[in-house]
Enzyme design. Sequence first.
Site, PDB file in Angstrom:
ATOM      1  N   SER A 111      30.927  -7.486  38.805  1.00 32.99           N
ATOM      2  CA  SER A 111      30.241  -7.377  39.935  1.00 32.99           C
ATOM      3  C   SER A 111      29.104  -6.081  39.913  1.00 32.99           C
ATOM      4  CB  SER A 111      31.040  -7.290  41.191  1.00 32.99           C
ATOM      5  OG  SER A 111      30.656  -7.673  42.312  1.00 32.99           O
ATOM      6  N   ASP A 171      31.231 -18.722  43.840  1.00 28.68           N
ATOM      7  CA  ASP A 171      30.905 -17.172  43.976  1.00 28.68           C
ATOM      8  C   ASP A 171      29.244 -17.259  44.243  1.00 28.68           C
ATOM      9  OD1 ASP A 171      30.063 -14.528  43.640  1.00 28.68           O
ATOM     10  OD2 ASP A 171      30.869 -14.250  41.672  1.00 28.68           O
ATOM     11  N   HIS A 181      34.797 -15.058  43.103  1.00 26.56           N
ATOM     12  CA  HIS A 181      34.501 -13.711  42.719  1.00 26.56           C
ATOM     13  C   HIS A 181      35.831 -12.860  42.767  1.00 26.56           C
ATOM     14  CE1 HIS A 181      31.269 -10.743  42.457  1.00 26.56           C
ATOM     15  NE2 HIS A 181      32.231  -9.786  43.354  1.00 26.56           N
TER      16      HIS A 181
END
Length: 350
Positions: free
Chosen positions: A196, A292, A322
């Site tokens: 991320s 996501d 995610h």
Amino acid sequence: MGLSPHFRACMQKLFVRTLLSLPSSWLVAASGGKPVKIEGRTLDPRLQFLAAMAKRQPGLETMSAPDARKAAGAGLAMLDGEPAHDIDVAEIEIPADGHAIKARTYKPRLPNRLLPTLVYFHMGGCVIGDLETCHVFCSEIAFRAGCLVVSVDYRLAPEHRYPAAVEDALTAFRWVRENAKGLGGNPNRVAIGGDSAGGYLSAVVSQEMKRASEKPPVLQLLIYPAVDWLSDTASMTSFGSSYPLTAPVMDYFRKHYFSDPEKEIPELEASPGRCSDLSGLPPAFIYTAGHDPLVDQGRDYAEALKIAGVPVIYRCYEHLAHGFTAMSGAVPAAKAALFEIIEDLRRTIG
């Protein structure tokens, strides 16, 4: 005498995992009655159940940054696996301009050799997360891929806004590259990676090394990376209410991280996905989760790198969401994905 916080946390973890071990049909029935399917991708039943539970709690976007960090840390701790054994873990500090960057090393017990090295940055929108967020994953990388892993606790917003995280990422990579041998690593085999926000920082460092004509990472490992903070791809809408990352949470991160979003976000140190020349960058391993908001970003960046002639491995785990790098203790599919990612890494630099 009341129960200790540690005991309560352990009991909560046990309770959640017991629920998640129930049959998939029960989990689906308890969280809406039918499987969640978006754009042809069916969400893992365990994640569907976790999403239903999460809707009963305040969203991160409603909290102060310190409270959001505590809530996210506690939530992920209930889902993460157990760290690998037979590795040596140490706390270190990386010198930076006016401050020290905390970091943690994970070293497999492989005698008489310098190890390939991975500099790793945790997830969290540059607002939440810490060394514990990726502790289990980094330990597994060290153990299974035979890598020295240096996990970096870069500065977070809003206390330290953009570009503080980028500055720490660049400083940490350069320091590890120059000091790898002293840590037991091979200075000629230093890769970079993260999930991320950590994937975002890894992409930025890879590009900045090229622009500065410096020795680049041998590989960039990008797991559901955020490479454009103003992305308006279809997945930002289709999966904008997905668990655990939502469009409101992304907006929350954006507002905390940037002081002047309109001016700063188009900069390549903020949105590396906007770079027009990706040629000559290190080989990239890019992994996304199907449910996501960032899935299109990762896919599109992988494709752009391929077009620019960069070797790329791209995988999308369509049933996952995610944050799956911190869910290996409760979601078997997440654990399988992590092991596949680590195996890709082992075959390449391990």
